[in-house]
Scaffold this motif. Structure first.
Motif, short mmCIF file in Angstrom:
data_model
loop_
_atom_site.label_atom_id
_atom_site.label_comp_id
_atom_site.label_asym_id
_atom_site.label_seq_id
_atom_site.Cartn_x
_atom_site.Cartn_y
_atom_site.Cartn_z
N THR A 1 -2.22 -14.70 -0.84
CA THR A 1 -2.00 -13.59 0.08
C THR A 1 -3.09 -13.59 1.15
OG1 THR A 1 -1.55 -11.21 0.18
CG2 THR A 1 -3.41 -11.91 -1.18
N PHE B 1 1.42 -10.81 -9.24
CA PHE B 1 2.43 -9.77 -9.48
C PHE B 1 2.72 -9.80 -10.97
CE2 PHE B 1 6.67 -8.10 -10.00
CZ PHE B 1 6.74 -7.06 -9.10
N VAL C 1 0.60 -4.25 -11.70
CA VAL C 1 0.54 -4.02 -10.25
C VAL C 1 1.28 -2.73 -9.90
CG1 VAL C 1 1.26 -4.92 -8.01
CG2 VAL C 1 0.33 -6.47 -9.72
N LEU D 1 3.62 -0.21 -8.12
CA LEU D 1 4.85 -0.39 -7.35
C LEU D 1 5.13 0.87 -6.52
CD1 LEU D 1 7.14 -2.05 -10.06
CD2 LEU D 1 5.84 -3.17 -8.23
N VAL E 1 5.80 -2.64 -3.96
CA VAL E 1 5.02 -3.63 -3.22
C VAL E 1 5.85 -4.11 -2.04
CG1 VAL E 1 4.00 -5.93 -3.28
CG2 VAL E 1 3.72 -4.40 -5.23
N ASP E 2 5.25 -4.14 -0.88
CA ASP E 2 5.91 -4.70 0.31
C ASP E 2 4.81 -5.28 1.19
OD1 ASP E 2 7.49 -5.39 2.42
OD2 ASP E 2 8.28 -3.39 2.81
N THR E 3 4.62 -6.58 1.11
CA THR E 3 3.46 -7.20 1.74
C THR E 3 3.74 -8.66 2.09
OG1 THR E 3 1.09 -7.65 1.41
CG2 THR E 3 2.51 -7.93 -0.49
N CYS F 1 8.57 -8.35 -1.72
CA CYS F 1 9.00 -6.97 -1.95
C CYS F 1 9.21 -6.80 -3.45
CB CYS F 1 10.29 -6.68 -1.19
SG CYS F 1 10.84 -4.96 -1.31
N ARG G 1 9.87 -3.85 -6.64
CA ARG G 1 10.17 -2.48 -7.06
C ARG G 1 10.62 -2.48 -8.51
NH1 ARG G 1 12.18 -1.71 -1.66
NH2 ARG G 1 14.37 -2.05 -2.20
N ARG H 1 10.66 -4.77 -13.53
CA ARG H 1 9.95 -5.06 -12.29
C ARG H 1 10.61 -6.26 -11.61
NH1 ARG H 1 4.30 -3.70 -11.66
NH2 ARG H 1 3.95 -1.74 -12.77
N ALA I 1 10.73 -8.77 -8.33
CA ALA I 1 9.98 -9.28 -7.19
C ALA I 1 10.89 -10.20 -6.38
CB ALA I 1 8.75 -10.06 -7.65
#
Length: 242
Positions: A73, A84, A88, A90, A92-94, A121, A123, A129, A131
C-alpha cells in the motif's frame, strides 16, 4: 489435490458486472462458498481484473479458506506492506500498490498474485469479510496451493524484485514510481520486457507467444493511454541510466 484446491482462474471477464467496479456484495454472490476467485479481465482491451476474497468466521473446508491477505500500500512517498484479515476495521476503501499479493489460510499455505496496483474495497457481507482487489492492469497468478502460474509470472516477479532494489537506493525515483498510475507501471514493465527480448534473440524465439502478447498490450497502451505509456517509458529510461 484435496477438495480445497479447486482451480479458480475465471474465464475471460465473464463475471465482471456490466457497469462500474464490482462491489463486495456482488463479489459475495459470485464466489458462493469459494474462498477466492480471480477474474482476469478481457485480454486485448480495457477491462478491470479482480482478485475476490472471502474471510469467514469459520472455514468451509470446501475450498481454500483465506485468513489473511498481505499486499503493498501507499505510505506517503513510499510503499509498505499491509494486511487484510479478521482484525482490520471495516469498511475499507483504499488504493493498493504494485507487487505481490499473498493469500494465506489457517494452515499457513498460500496462493500468490502479482499486480501493478489498483483499489481495494472491503466490507462485511452477511458476517463474511469480503475483499475486492480491482486493477486496470492484469492480475497475474504466481502459483501456490490451489493454482498454477500464468505465463510470464516468473519474469514479472524478477522485474519487480529488481525495481524495488533500485528504488531502495533512490528516494526520488521511489517517490516517482509510487505516484504513478497502475497503467503507467504496467507500461514500464512492457517497455522494459520488450527491450529485453530484443537483446536476446534466442529468448524471443523460445517465448514467441509471450512476446506477441507483450507487444499487443504495448500497442494498446501507446494508442489508448498515451500519457501512462509515456510515463512508463520514462521510468525505463531512468532505470537504464542506473
Amino acid at each position: 489435490m484435496d477438495e480445497r484446491a479447486v482451480p479458480t482462474h475465471a474465464l475471460e471477464g465473464q463475471l465482471v458486472p456490466a457497469s462500474g467496479a464490482m462491489t463486495p456484495e456482488e463479489a459475495a454472490t459470485v464466489m458462493g462458498e469459494l474462498g477466492f476467485l480471480v477474474v482476469p479481465g478481457a485480454p486485448g482491451r480495457d477491462s478491470t481484473a479482480y482478485l475476490l476474497l472471502a474471510i469467514r468466521q469459520r472455514p468451509t473446508l470446501a475450498h481454500f479458506d483465506p485468513e489473511s491477505v498481505l499486499y503493498w500500500t501507499h505510505l506517503g512517498i513510499h510503499d509498505g506492506p499491509a494486511a487484510f484479515d479478521g482484525s482490520v476495521p471495516l469498511p475499507v476503501d483504499t488504493p493498493f500498490s504494485w507487487g505481490a499479493i499473498r493469500v494465506s489460510d489457517r494452515l499457513g499455505v498460500a496462493n500468490e498474485y502479482l499486480t501493478f496496483g489498483g483499489r481495494l474495497c472491503g466490507r462485511s457481507v452477511d458476517g463474511t469479510r469480503i475483499a475486492v482487489f480491482a486493477t486496470p492492469g492484469p492480475m497475474i497468478r504466481r502459483g501456490g496451493h490451489s493454482q498454477g502460474w500464468d505465463p510470464g509470472a516468473a519474469h514479472l516477479a524478477a522485474w519487480f524484485g529488481r525495481l524495488r532494489a533500485c528504488l531502495g537506493r533512490d528516494v526520488r525515483l521511489d517517490a516517482r514510481v509510487t505516484a504513478m498510475t497502475p497503467l503507467a507501471r504496467y507500461s514500464a514493465y512492457l517497455a522494459g520486457a520488450i527491450s529485453g527480448f530484443a537483446e536476446a534473440p534466442a529468448l524471443s524465439a523460445d517465448r514467441h507467444a509471450e512476446l506477441s502478447h507483450l507487444r499487443s498490450e504495448a500497442e494498446r497502451l501507446h494508442r489508448d493511454h498515451h500519457l501512462d505509456w509515456t510515463a512508463g517509458v520514462g521510468i525505463v529510461a531512468a532505470l537504464d541510466t542506473r
